[in-house]
Structure formats: C-alpha cells, structure tokens
Motif scaffolding. Structure first.
Motif, PDB file in Angstrom:
ATOM      1  N   LYS A   1       0.853  -1.180   0.000  1.00  0.00           N
ATOM      2  CA  LYS A   1       0.000   0.000   0.000  1.00  0.00           C
ATOM      3  C   LYS A   1       0.893   1.234   0.000  1.00  0.00           C
ATOM      4  O   LYS A   1       1.669   1.455   0.938  1.00  0.00           O
TER       5      LYS A   1
ATOM      6  N   ARG B   1     -10.715   9.669   1.817  1.00  0.00           N
ATOM      7  CA  ARG B   1     -10.581  10.276   3.152  1.00  0.00           C
ATOM      8  C   ARG B   1     -11.681  11.304   3.398  1.00  0.00           C
ATOM      9  O   ARG B   1     -12.135  11.470   4.524  1.00  0.00           O
TER      10      ARG B   1
ATOM     11  N   ARG C   1       0.871   9.603   6.386  1.00  0.00           N
ATOM     12  CA  ARG C   1       1.032   8.162   6.558  1.00  0.00           C
ATOM     13  C   ARG C   1       2.365   7.637   6.014  1.00  0.00           C
ATOM     14  O   ARG C   1       2.526   6.437   5.811  1.00  0.00           O
TER      15      ARG C   1
ATOM     16  N   LYS D   1      -2.022  -1.502  -4.024  1.00  0.00           N
ATOM     17  CA  LYS D   1      -2.919  -0.358  -3.985  1.00  0.00           C
ATOM     18  C   LYS D   1      -2.122   0.938  -3.972  1.00  0.00           C
ATOM     19  O   LYS D   1      -1.170   1.014  -3.190  1.00  0.00           O
TER      20      LYS D   1
ATOM     21  N   SER E   1     -10.079   5.531  -4.800  1.00  0.00           N
ATOM     22  CA  SER E   1     -11.017   6.646  -4.954  1.00  0.00           C
ATOM     23  C   SER E   1     -10.532   7.727  -5.921  1.00  0.00           C
ATOM     24  O   SER E   1     -11.303   8.252  -6.715  1.00  0.00           O
TER      25      SER E   1
ATOM     26  N   TYR F   1     -14.677   1.036  -7.516  1.00  0.00           N
ATOM     27  CA  TYR F   1     -15.972   1.715  -7.349  1.00  0.00           C
ATOM     28  C   TYR F   1     -16.785   1.655  -8.635  1.00  0.00           C
ATOM     29  O   TYR F   1     -17.948   2.034  -8.642  1.00  0.00           O
TER      30      TYR F   1
END
Ligand code: PBG
Length: 315
Positions: free
Chosen positions: A192, A202, A214, A245, A271, A310
C-alpha cells in the motif's frame, strides 16, 4: 513471408478468439460505505458513490446483486471516534451490524471487511498511538486481533487489513485460528503506497490524519524492492491474497508481485482513480464506459486476479 499483425484484427470474431485478457464481472469487488445517517447521500468527491444508511443497506446491496456483483468490501463510518477506535471491536460496531444485516438478506454474497483504525480514531491514524504520536505496534496488533475476531463473529468471509503494521498478518492469522475461524481468509493490503489518490476516500470516510501523514507506514511511490519484500513477508505470514494499492500508477508492481508470490494478487483501483475518470467524463473529455473497461483490462493484464473498484456496479 509477410508478417502482418493486423490480419488478426480485421474480423471481430477472430479478434475475440485471440484476445489475451478477458474481463468478467466475477473479477470485480464493489466497496460500500455504511453509515448511521438516515438517508442515502452522494459522496461529493466520488459522484455515483454513496453513504449508505445501515437500516436500508440491503436495498443498496439488492441493486448490486441484481447487476451481477457477488462480492463487496465494507467500510464503516462510526458514530463516535476515540483514541483507540473502540467501535472496531464492538459487537455492535457499524461493521459488525452491517455484516450481520447484509448476511441476513444475502447469505451468499461474499463480504470482505476492511480492517483498520483510521476511520475510527480521533487522530485519524491507522493504528493506536504512543505518547510521541507514533504507531504503538504491539498495542495496535492486540486491538487488531480483537477487531478481526469480532468481524468473523459477525459473519465476515474475508478480512482485509489495510493498516500497514508490521506482522499484522501473522497476528491476525493467529487470532482467527485460536478462535475457530480457520476458514476466514486474509486479503492483505501488503503493498500500500502513501498515495495522493486516497484523497476522495478520506473525504468520504472522514479519515484524514489530524497530524502528520502516513509516510511512516505506507510505501514511498518510487520503491518497488520494498514492495516485493512486503508481499513476500505477508505471504509467508499466511496471507491468502496479496493486494497492491493503488492500481493504475503501480502496474509494474502488480506484475512483479504476481511473479514472486504463489497466492492470488488483487489490485485496488482507489477513490482518486475513480474521481479522475468521473471528472474527465463529466467534462466530456473521455468516454467513461470505454475508459473504465480499458483501465480494468490493463490492471488485469498486469497480473491482478481481481480488482476492487468503485466502478464494479457500472462496469
Ligand atoms: C484505510 C483505507 C484507505 C483506503 C482503503 N482503506 C485510506 C487510507 O489509507 O488513507 C483508500 C481507498 C481509496 O482511496 O479508495 N486505511
């Protein structure tokens, strides 16, 4: 002898016969955001995606199932946040309730639960913090174990840890096995990246960290050796599926991970990837339908066995 590659492209039937990558609806997993709000509301930065109220979640799922999707990944938006994300281990937490409710209506639907802390903690980081504001690994692993057992108890089929805490897979496997959940699979977000492409998520999950970022646990976008190391470690710790990802900027990573692990590889079209395609197509700059299929086919060609996207419902 003339080598004319276009010979195989003239006839549509022939084209199909020699097509190397096939995309099927069975390759796609739809993410769902469940909330306590009383009506279904569109997520601003992700047109066509919704905050789905828990008490009517089955209506949303029904549409999905009718369109041929048979796997979902669940994200929960809790009522309250706190330092350790207590909702994640609560039998009446948002995810636990959602899983039980969905299974009641659709026992055959495959439910993957995202396992993390960032949506549930007041600080928005993917673990429990120490006094210095850094991830307290041991404590986070302890809560992670409780979280996965709680998800399994509610009826999750697969748990998907996305917190990038070292040895998370090892600890999760151990907790599941010790609680008679040997048959619950682990889909590890092993690779990730610390990506800007998570921005819309987020916004949707109210999970932006309150301080810092992060980068101390997610991967630097330029690194691939480190990604391969993560994938190998997680496979050895017992991950059933390894995930990369985001997807599109990391096709080389998907390809190489696929070649070094024996387990299936998943990719997450995140996203930001969704929002970009949506925005460009809203402006009329690209053909949305074709663009979706092209990106998904590319991700499969790179080596992904399946894709969390999505677009699952649209595709
Ligand atoms: C939770 C989590 C995130 C995503 C999936 N699980 C957010 C993050 O790491 O900040 C991102 C998914 C997306 O952008 O679609 N840690």
């Amino acid at each position: 002898m003339s080598k004319l590659p276009t010979r195989l492209r003239r006839n549509p039937i022939l084209r199909e016969l020699v097509q190397e990558t096939q995309l099927s609806i069975n390759d796609l997993v739809q993410p769902i955001f469940v909330t306590y709000s009383d009506k279904k509301t569109e997520i601003l930065s992700m047109p066509g995606q919704y905050h789905v109220p828990l008490n009517i979640v089955e209506k949303e799922i029904e549409q999905l199932v009718n369109s041929g999707i048979n796997a979902i990944i669940l994200f929960g938006i809790p009522e309250k946040k706190d330092e350790v994300g207590l909702d994640t281990i609560n039998d009446n937490g948002i995810i636990q309730r959602a899983v039980r409710r969905i299974k009641q209506y659709f026992p055959d639907l495959l439910i993957i639960t995202d396992v993390c802390f960032c949506q549930y903690t007041s600080h928005g980081h993917c673990g429990i913090l120490d006094e210095r504001g850094l991830i307290n690994r041991k404590k986070s692993l302890e809560y992670l174990q409780k979280q996965v057992v709680s998800h399994a108890q509610a009826g999750a089929d697969v748990v998907a840890p996305s917190c990038m805490i070292d040895e998370m897979v090892k600890y999760i496997r151990e907790a599941l096995d010790n609680n008679e959940y040997e048959d619950i699979g682990i889909l590890s977000y092993a690779v990730k990246y610390a990506s800007t492409f998570y921005g819309p998520f987020r916004d949707a999950a109210y999970s932006t960290p309150k301080h810092g970022d992060r980068q101390s646990y997610q991967l630097y976008p330029g690194n691939i050796q480190e990604a391969l190391k993560e994938a190998k470690i997680d496979e050895n710790e017992g991950a059933d599926i390894i995930m990369v990802k985001p997807a599109l900027p990391y096709l080389d990573v998907i390809h190489q991970v696929k070649s070094i692990v024996q387990c299936p590889v998943a990719a997450y079209q995140v996203s930001g990837e969704y929002a970009m395609i949506k925005a460009a197509s809203e402006k009329g700059w690209i053909d949305e339908g074709k663009c979706i299929l092209e990106t998904l086919t590319g991700i499969k060609r790179a080596g992904a066995n399946f894709i969390i996207t999505y677009f699952a419902m649209n595709a």
